[in-house]
Scaffold this active site. Structure first.
Site, mmCIF file in Angstrom:
data_model
loop_
_atom_site.group_PDB
_atom_site.id
_atom_site.type_symbol
_atom_site.label_atom_id
_atom_site.label_comp_id
_atom_site.label_asym_id
_atom_site.label_seq_id
_atom_site.Cartn_x
_atom_site.Cartn_y
_atom_site.Cartn_z
ATOM 1 N N GLY A 133 3.445 3.877 5.286
ATOM 2 C CA GLY A 133 4.586 3.583 6.155
ATOM 3 C C GLY A 133 5.135 2.183 5.960
ATOM 4 O O GLY A 133 5.840 1.655 6.813
ATOM 5 N N LEU A 134 4.814 1.561 4.813
ATOM 6 C CA LEU A 134 5.274 0.182 4.586
ATOM 7 C C LEU A 134 6.392 0.105 3.534
ATOM 8 O O LEU A 134 6.673 -0.972 3.004
ATOM 9 C CB LEU A 134 4.090 -0.712 4.188
ATOM 10 C CG LEU A 134 2.991 -0.851 5.250
ATOM 11 C CD1 LEU A 134 1.874 -1.761 4.786
ATOM 12 C CD2 LEU A 134 3.563 -1.373 6.580
ATOM 13 N N GLY A 135 7.004 1.228 3.237
ATOM 14 C CA GLY A 135 8.206 1.209 2.403
ATOM 15 C C GLY A 135 7.954 1.065 0.915
ATOM 16 O O GLY A 135 8.862 0.679 0.167
ATOM 17 N N SER A 136 6.755 1.432 0.465
ATOM 18 C CA SER A 136 6.421 1.270 -0.953
ATOM 19 C C SER A 136 7.429 1.984 -1.868
ATOM 20 O O SER A 136 7.929 1.399 -2.837
ATOM 21 C CB SER A 136 5.001 1.793 -1.194
ATOM 22 O OG SER A 136 4.814 2.143 -2.516
ATOM 23 N N PRO B 244 0.833 -1.213 0.000
ATOM 24 C CA PRO B 244 0.000 0.000 0.000
ATOM 25 C C PRO B 244 0.867 1.263 0.000
ATOM 26 O O PRO B 244 1.920 1.291 0.650
ATOM 27 C CB PRO B 244 -0.804 -0.104 1.297
ATOM 28 C CG PRO B 244 -0.694 -1.516 1.742
ATOM 29 C CD PRO B 244 0.567 -2.066 1.166
ATOM 30 N N ASP C 206 14.514 3.131 5.774
ATOM 31 C CA ASP C 206 13.629 2.438 4.823
ATOM 32 C C ASP C 206 14.429 1.751 3.729
ATOM 33 O O ASP C 206 14.251 0.557 3.459
ATOM 34 C CB ASP C 206 12.658 3.431 4.162
ATOM 35 C CG ASP C 206 11.518 3.820 5.081
ATOM 36 O OD1 ASP C 206 11.630 3.580 6.289
ATOM 37 O OD2 ASP C 206 10.518 4.368 4.581
ATOM 38 N N ALA D 133 10.826 0.272 -1.976
ATOM 39 C CA ALA D 133 10.768 -1.047 -2.623
ATOM 40 C C ALA D 133 10.645 -0.904 -4.140
ATOM 41 O O ALA D 133 11.299 -1.637 -4.890
ATOM 42 C CB ALA D 133 9.593 -1.847 -2.066
HETATM 43 O O1 PMV Z 1 8.508 5.789 5.666
HETATM 44 P P1 PMV Z 1 7.867 5.755 6.976
HETATM 45 O O2 PMV Z 1 6.549 6.457 7.036
HETATM 46 O O3 PMV Z 1 7.847 4.380 7.549
HETATM 47 O O4 PMV Z 1 8.742 6.621 8.014
HETATM 48 C C1 PMV Z 1 10.110 6.468 8.156
HETATM 49 C C2 PMV Z 1 10.504 6.658 9.550
HETATM 50 C C3 PMV Z 1 10.765 8.059 10.045
HETATM 51 O O5 PMV Z 1 11.578 7.879 11.199
HETATM 52 C C4 PMV Z 1 9.466 8.746 10.476
HETATM 53 C C5 PMV Z 1 11.470 8.950 9.044
HETATM 54 C C6 PMV Z 1 12.898 8.520 8.740
HETATM 55 O O6 PMV Z 1 13.443 9.043 7.760
HETATM 56 O O7 PMV Z 1 13.474 7.699 9.465
#
Ligand code: PMV
Length: 310
Positions: free
Chosen positions: A102-105, A98, A149, A108
């Site tokens: 926050g799942l790294g789309s 999705p 990520d 990836a």
């Molecule tokens: O990409 P997300 O939404 O999983 O966020 C990454 C994590 C944060 O700590 C909020 C931002 C970062 O660059 O580490």
């Protein structure tokens, strides 16, 4: 001729936001949900068709597209890496991750695209190099990302991550059973990270304490993962959520899902990633997994994904 490449989604187990300020965080790959790229050789300039990322399908022809487009940037960085002025071929991208959850789309898709283009030219990009390229593209998505990520997505290994430090991968001895519940609310990590930065300027003492507490939680959690102390790990995740609330990166929807998971017997639960939307991550055991899943859906989760880390 065609070649295929892919990369997994990811979830942050603990430590998001504080990681931007040099504290540690732990992230895991989600190998069951992936971005996939299939590249076909042709004599034409590179076209990228990303069927389920945009509607109608996006077609980028190198040299014609905006460099500010993440797919175009990844293609041009890969071309530069390969020492090529132009790339020929077609890449078709599909992703089950999705978007903006926050799942790294984003990471990836970039990783799968870079791998596929390189394979068309018979090159396997080493993970360390691909990680650097994907990090450059992450800057478009996130502004000033920590790099967590791209690292977990490219290496596809659980990582104890500190910004600008060498990769420190972790072994998970006792597998962790995890549920990811999506609020269905898209949130831009870049905006939430900017808000935390404003808070860090306006309330430096408060944020300094919160970041330090999150850092201590992550370090204890790493130890728990190492010795299979799942109950304590869950408590640390929930404590991490309370600290994220005090940075104002949670939301009523996320809080509702965290509470629902805990009431239904989850060992721990917290928001995962940038916050304000996206997903809640819950640590569960075999006895409670179905009850927690049901409770998350009742509490408004648009979808719940089950996975095992380790
Ligand atoms: O990409 P997300 O939404 O999983 O966020 C990454 C994590 C944060 O700590 C909020 C931002 C970062 O660059 O580490």
């Amino acid at each position: 001729m065609s070649v295929r490449a892919s990369a997994p989604g990811k979830a942050i187990l603990l430590g998001e936001h504080a990681v931007v300020y040099g504290l540690p965080a732990i992230a895991i790959p989600l190998s069951g949900i992936r971005a996939k790229a299939t590249a076909y050789a042709s004599a034409d300039a590179l076209a990228i068709v990303a069927e389920d990322l945009t509607r109608p399908p996006l077609k980028i022809v190198s040299g014609e597209s905006e460099p500010a487009d993440p797919l175009a940037l990844m293609a041009s960085l890969t071309a530069k890496y390969l020492g090529l002025a132009n790339i020929n071929g077609e890449v078709r991208i599909q992703s089950d991750i999705p978007i903006a959850s926050g799942l790294g789309s984003g990471a990836a898709v970039s990783a799968a695209l870079g791998r596929a283009i390189a394979q068309l030219y018979d090159v396997d990009i080493p993970d360390a190099d691909l990680n650097q390229l994907v990090f450059e593209v992450e800057k478009l998505h996130h502004g000033a990302p920590s790099g967590i990520d791209n690292t977990v997505v490219v290496y596809e290994m659980p990582v104890y991550f500190i910004k600008d430090a060498a990769c420190d991968f972790i072994d998970i001895d006792k597998p962790l059973s995890i549920l990811l519940a999506d609020t269905g609310i898209a949130s831009l990590t870049r905006d939430v990270v900017a808000d935390v930065r404003s808070l860090a300027h306006s309330a430096p003492t408060h944020t300094g304490h919160v970041f330090a507490e999150i850092g201590a939680i992550v370090n204890e959690a790493r130890d728990c993962i190492g010795r299979g102390a799942t109950t304590r790990l869950g408590a640390l995740m929930t404590a991490n959520h309370r600290l994220l609330q005090s940075l104002s990166v949670s939301s009523p929807e996320l809080d509702l899902l965290v509470d629902a998971a805990l009431k239904a017997g989850a060992i721990g639960a917290k928001l995962s990633g940038g916050g304000r939307g996206g997903c809640v991550i819950a640590l569960v055991d075999e006895d409670t997994v179905y009850r927690v899943k049901h409770s998350l859906i009742e509490a408004g989760a648009k979808r719940v994904m089950a996975t095992v880390a380790g």
